[in-house]
Design a protein around this motif. Structure first.
Motif, PDB file in Angstrom:
ATOM      1  N   PRO A 126     -17.104 -69.435 -37.960  1.00 27.27           N
ATOM      2  CA  PRO A 126     -16.186 -69.346 -36.825  1.00 27.27           C
ATOM      3  C   PRO A 126     -16.629 -70.195 -35.632  1.00 27.27           C
ATOM      4  CG  PRO A 126     -17.416 -67.288 -37.110  1.00 27.27           C
ATOM      5  CD  PRO A 126     -17.674 -68.116 -38.320  1.00 27.27           C
ATOM      6  N   GLU A 127     -17.953 -70.373 -35.461  1.00 32.31           N
ATOM      7  CA  GLU A 127     -18.443 -71.078 -34.265  1.00 32.31           C
ATOM      8  C   GLU A 127     -18.085 -72.556 -34.274  1.00 32.31           C
ATOM      9  OE1 GLU A 127     -20.083 -70.511 -36.890  1.00 32.31           O
ATOM     10  OE2 GLU A 127     -21.853 -71.787 -37.144  1.00 32.31           O
ATOM     11  N   HIS A 128     -17.602 -73.060 -35.435  1.00 32.85           N
ATOM     12  CA  HIS A 128     -17.183 -74.468 -35.498  1.00 32.85           C
ATOM     13  C   HIS A 128     -15.676 -74.639 -35.279  1.00 32.85           C
ATOM     14  CE1 HIS A 128     -21.152 -75.395 -36.651  1.00 32.85           C
ATOM     15  NE2 HIS A 128     -21.055 -75.247 -37.938  1.00 32.85           N
ATOM     16  N   ALA A 129     -15.009 -73.582 -34.876  1.00 30.87           N
ATOM     17  CA  ALA A 129     -13.557 -73.667 -34.643  1.00 30.87           C
ATOM     18  C   ALA A 129     -13.237 -72.922 -33.363  1.00 30.87           C
ATOM     19  CB  ALA A 129     -12.796 -73.074 -35.829  1.00 30.87           C
ATOM     20  N   VAL A 130     -13.752 -73.438 -32.246  1.00 31.29           N
ATOM     21  CA  VAL A 130     -13.605 -72.711 -30.983  1.00 31.29           C
ATOM     22  C   VAL A 130     -13.033 -73.550 -29.847  1.00 31.29           C
ATOM     23  CG1 VAL A 130     -15.431 -71.035 -31.488  1.00 31.29           C
ATOM     24  CG2 VAL A 130     -16.029 -73.189 -30.375  1.00 31.29           C
ATOM     25  N   GLU A 131     -12.863 -74.862 -30.073  1.00 29.30           N
ATOM     26  CA  GLU A 131     -12.262 -75.634 -28.983  1.00 29.30           C
ATOM     27  C   GLU A 131     -11.437 -76.781 -29.542  1.00 29.30           C
ATOM     28  OE1 GLU A 131     -15.182 -77.606 -26.441  1.00 29.30           O
ATOM     29  OE2 GLU A 131     -16.689 -77.083 -27.940  1.00 29.30           O
ATOM     30  N   PRO A 132     -10.288 -77.030 -28.886  1.00 25.95           N
ATOM     31  CA  PRO A 132      -9.395 -78.082 -29.375  1.00 25.95           C
ATOM     32  C   PRO A 132     -10.117 -79.431 -29.399  1.00 25.95           C
ATOM     33  CG  PRO A 132      -8.339 -76.772 -27.645  1.00 25.95           C
ATOM     34  CD  PRO A 132      -9.772 -76.363 -27.674  1.00 25.95           C
ATOM     35  N   GLY A 133      -9.880 -80.186 -30.465  1.00 26.98           N
ATOM     36  CA  GLY A 133     -10.523 -81.493 -30.598  1.00 26.98           C
ATOM     37  C   GLY A 133     -11.690 -81.473 -31.561  1.00 26.98           C
ATOM     38  N   PHE A 134     -12.203 -80.277 -31.867  1.00 21.89           N
ATOM     39  CA  PHE A 134     -13.396 -80.195 -32.711  1.00 21.89           C
ATOM     40  C   PHE A 134     -13.233 -79.216 -33.870  1.00 21.89           C
ATOM     41  CE2 PHE A 134     -14.664 -81.437 -28.460  1.00 21.89           C
ATOM     42  CZ  PHE A 134     -15.453 -82.557 -28.703  1.00 21.89           C
ATOM     43  N   GLY A 135     -12.068 -78.610 -34.022  1.00 21.16           N
ATOM     44  CA  GLY A 135     -11.878 -77.601 -35.047  1.00 21.16           C
ATOM     45  C   GLY A 135     -11.139 -78.137 -36.254  1.00 21.16           C
ATOM     46  N   PRO A 136     -10.751 -77.256 -37.158  1.00 19.37           N
ATOM     47  CA  PRO A 136      -9.953 -77.663 -38.319  1.00 19.37           C
ATOM     48  C   PRO A 136      -8.524 -78.013 -37.897  1.00 19.37           C
ATOM     49  CG  PRO A 136     -10.813 -75.411 -38.558  1.00 19.37           C
ATOM     50  CD  PRO A 136     -11.015 -75.808 -37.139  1.00 19.37           C
ATOM     51  N   ALA A 137      -7.784 -78.591 -38.817  1.00 18.69           N
ATOM     52  CA  ALA A 137      -6.375 -78.865 -38.560  1.00 18.69           C
ATOM     53  C   ALA A 137      -5.625 -77.537 -38.420  1.00 18.69           C
ATOM     54  CB  ALA A 137      -5.787 -79.682 -39.701  1.00 18.69           C
ATOM     55  N   SER A 138      -4.614 -77.537 -37.582  1.00 13.28           N
ATOM     56  CA  SER A 138      -3.735 -76.365 -37.472  1.00 13.28           C
ATOM     57  C   SER A 138      -2.314 -76.872 -37.274  1.00 13.28           C
ATOM     58  CB  SER A 138      -4.162 -75.471 -36.294  1.00 13.28           C
ATOM     59  OG  SER A 138      -3.699 -76.013 -35.080  1.00 13.28           O
ATOM     60  N   ALA A 139      -1.393 -75.936 -37.108  1.00 14.83           N
ATOM     61  CA  ALA A 139       0.008 -76.325 -36.913  1.00 14.83           C
ATOM     62  C   ALA A 139       0.161 -77.197 -35.675  1.00 14.83           C
ATOM     63  CB  ALA A 139       0.869 -75.071 -36.793  1.00 14.83           C
ATOM     64  N   ALA A 140      -0.771 -77.052 -34.723  1.00 13.37           N
ATOM     65  CA  ALA A 140      -0.691 -77.808 -33.473  1.00 13.37           C
ATOM     66  C   ALA A 140      -1.182 -79.245 -33.629  1.00 13.37           C
ATOM     67  CB  ALA A 140      -1.488 -77.094 -32.391  1.00 13.37           C
ATOM     68  N   GLY A 141      -1.773 -79.568 -34.810  1.00 13.40           N
ATOM     69  CA  GLY A 141      -2.237 -80.933 -35.021  1.00 13.40           C
ATOM     70  C   GLY A 141      -3.653 -80.977 -35.556  1.00 13.40           C
ATOM     71  N   PRO A 142      -4.134 -82.205 -35.819  1.00 13.71           N
ATOM     72  CA  PRO A 142      -5.484 -82.345 -36.372  1.00 13.71           C
ATOM     73  C   PRO A 142      -6.542 -81.807 -35.407  1.00 13.71           C
ATOM     74  CG  PRO A 142      -4.280 -84.442 -36.441  1.00 13.71           C
ATOM     75  CD  PRO A 142      -3.464 -83.488 -35.626  1.00 13.71           C
ATOM     76  N   ARG A 143      -7.554 -81.175 -35.940  1.00 13.26           N
ATOM     77  CA  ARG A 143      -8.721 -80.694 -35.184  1.00 13.26           C
ATOM     78  C   ARG A 143      -8.369 -79.735 -34.050  1.00 13.26           C
ATOM     79  NH1 ARG A 143      -9.228 -85.849 -36.461  1.00 13.26           N
ATOM     80  NH2 ARG A 143      -8.381 -86.612 -34.497  1.00 13.26           N
TER      81      ARG A 143
ATOM     82  N   GLN B 192      -3.503 -65.093 -41.555  1.00 15.30           N
ATOM     83  CA  GLN B 192      -4.192 -66.210 -42.202  1.00 15.30           C
ATOM     84  C   GLN B 192      -4.911 -67.019 -41.122  1.00 15.30           C
ATOM     85  OE1 GLN B 192      -2.130 -69.844 -43.233  1.00 15.30           O
ATOM     86  NE2 GLN B 192      -2.797 -69.636 -45.360  1.00 15.30           N
ATOM     87  N   ILE B 193      -6.192 -67.271 -41.307  1.00 16.49           N
ATOM     88  CA  ILE B 193      -6.927 -68.095 -40.343  1.00 16.49           C
ATOM     89  C   ILE B 193      -7.645 -69.201 -41.105  1.00 16.49           C
ATOM     90  CG2 ILE B 193      -7.253 -66.149 -38.774  1.00 16.49           C
ATOM     91  CD1 ILE B 193     -10.226 -66.099 -39.660  1.00 16.49           C
TER      92      ILE B 193
ATOM     93  N   CYS C  35     -18.128 -78.297 -48.423  1.00 17.86           N
ATOM     94  CA  CYS C  35     -17.854 -78.400 -46.994  1.00 17.86           C
ATOM     95  C   CYS C  35     -16.375 -78.683 -46.842  1.00 17.86           C
ATOM     96  CB  CYS C  35     -18.683 -79.516 -46.360  1.00 17.86           C
ATOM     97  SG  CYS C  35     -18.393 -79.704 -44.590  1.00 17.86           S
ATOM     98  N   ARG C  36     -15.638 -77.746 -46.290  1.00 18.70           N
ATOM     99  CA  ARG C  36     -14.198 -77.921 -46.175  1.00 18.70           C
ATOM    100  C   ARG C  36     -13.620 -76.979 -45.128  1.00 18.70           C
ATOM    101  NH1 ARG C  36     -12.319 -75.388 -51.964  1.00 18.70           N
ATOM    102  NH2 ARG C  36     -10.675 -74.139 -51.011  1.00 18.70           N
ATOM    103  N   GLU C  37     -12.377 -77.238 -44.776  1.00 22.23           N
ATOM    104  CA  GLU C  37     -11.651 -76.313 -43.914  1.00 22.23           C
ATOM    105  C   GLU C  37     -11.104 -75.215 -44.814  1.00 22.23           C
ATOM    106  OE1 GLU C  37      -8.797 -78.715 -41.876  1.00 22.23           O
ATOM    107  OE2 GLU C  37     -10.325 -79.817 -40.767  1.00 22.23           O
ATOM    108  N   GLN C  38     -11.456 -73.977 -44.521  1.00 19.42           N
ATOM    109  CA  GLN C  38     -11.178 -72.886 -45.448  1.00 19.42           C
ATOM    110  C   GLN C  38     -10.183 -71.893 -44.868  1.00 19.42           C
ATOM    111  OE1 GLN C  38     -12.462 -72.374 -48.664  1.00 19.42           O
ATOM    112  NE2 GLN C  38     -10.865 -70.806 -48.651  1.00 19.42           N
TER     113      GLN C  38
END
Lengths: 249, 127
Positions: free
Chosen positions: A213-230, A152-153, A129-132
């Protein structure tokens, strides 16, 4: 969409009002509600479908969500393949309807022979279970046309039986025909042949992948990105892509 | 003259030959069984077998250099195993019980009664 709901990162696709996307629930499905929420966030209507119902209720596309249908007894996806709803999905997919199989849904699609190959236990035998991170290899499918090739996503990956296997000839065909849709970026998380994370059929309307993909669709609940955690919402593009493909179909 | 035994006057069937048809399913000898064996294809790395072969030496079993783990299905039928039943079992074996992409059906055969009824003469090894 109400004003209080988070605004999707992607621009809503014009002309997709009234698009209806079905989500099939099997006994043991876990991620059907997340998939339905992702569909709503993309601007479409989510329609709940039941595995024992042979009708797809005239939906425009179908998502087979993740989970452990029938407890993964026999083989992952093996028993679900024979559900009445799957007979309808196979017919509709052959007619060109977009179908997305996520994780267990990908396993069901291979068991139903809509996609080649199969999934066996992860080579290290552990649940992962990880951010891939993945690289988009094909941005022309019904579910990936709003990505660009080489992009890259990052979306969550969580599975036990996630090792994609197929014989060498099938792998060569997939590569030669551009049907590898996603490849794992960096370390291969499960031993999948040629780092394959997702594939499509020859027509590009059926896509299956192990990550979610359905677990990375709204800010606050997704993986980390350049914009910040989740903050990662790369998964939303799957659902806006299919709306785009329905408009241009 | 009948020899009396404690349950001689019971209505319970005493032997297979005296079972009326509706009770025959209670008698192990009348339940036919087909055994289907499925193994991962040789070219597919078998992660489960790999884990088992890694565990054997820790228990002192150093003789075994490889393990492959497969599946055995016992299909029961009411009555005898006919050629038609065997053909149906073969069909089930290649459509549902195995996935030809990753597995081979290595055997579809009628089980010897003693093999599966639990009435075998020998006790299970290790019992």
């Amino acid at each position: 969409m109400s004003a209080t709901e988070p605004t999707p990162a992607a621009t809503p696709v014009p002309g997709t009002d009234g698009a209806r996307i079905g989500v099939i629930t099997f006994p043991g499905t876990l991620d059907d509600r997340d998939a339905a929420r992702a569909i709503r966030l993309s601007g479409a209507e989510a329609v709940s479908l039941w595995h024992a119902d042979a009708s797809l209720q005239d939906v425009d596309a179908v998502v087979l969500p993740g989970g452990f249908s029938y407890g993964d007894y026999l083989r992952a996806g093996a028993i679900s393949r024979f559900a009445p709803a799957m007979t309808a999905v196979v017919d509709a997919a052959k007619g060109g309807m977009p179908v997305l199989g996520i994780c267990n849904g990908f396993q069901v699609l291979t068991e139903a022979h809509l996609l080649p190959g199969s999934m066996v236990k992860n080579d290290h035998l552990h649940f992962v279970c990880r951010e891939q991170s993945m690289i988009v290899e094909n941005a022309r499918t019904a579910w990936t046309n709003e990505f660009r090739r080489g992009q890259q996503i990052k979306i969550p990956l969580k599975n036990q039986d996630g090792q994609f296997v197929a014989d060498e000839r099938t792998l060569d065909e997939l590569e030669g025909e551009g049907r590898v849709v996603f490849r794992y970026d960096g370390e291969n998380p499960n031993g999948s042949r040629r780092d394959i994370a997702g594939i499509t059929n020859d027509r590009g309307n059926v896509v299956g992948l192990m990550p979610h993909p359905e677990h990375a669709v709204e800010p606050g609940f997704g993986p980390a990105s350049a914009a910040g955690p989740r903050s990662g919402v790369d998964g939303l593009t799957f659902f806006t892509s299919v709306l785009s493909s329905l408009v241009h179909a | 003259m009948r020899v009396l035994s404690p349950d001689a006057d019971s209505e319970a069937p005493r032997s297979a030959s005296r079972l009326s048809p509706e009770f025959r399913h209670l008698q192990g000898a009348f339940v036919g069984r087909v055994v289907v064996e499925v193994m991962p294809k040789p070219e597919i790395l078998d992660p489960q077998g790999k884990a088992v072969v890694g565990a054997l030496p820790r228990l002192g079993f150093t003789q075994f250099s490889g393990v492959r783990q497969g599946k055995r299905f016992e299909l029961e039928v009411d009555g005898e195993v006919t050629p038609e039943i065997l053909a149906a079992a073969q069909e089930a074996a290649v459509t549902l019980l195995s996935n030809p992409v990753i597995e081979d059906v290595v055997s579809v055969a009628e089980a010897e009664p003693a093999e599966v009824t639990g009435e075998a003469s020998g006790a299970p090894v290790g019992a």
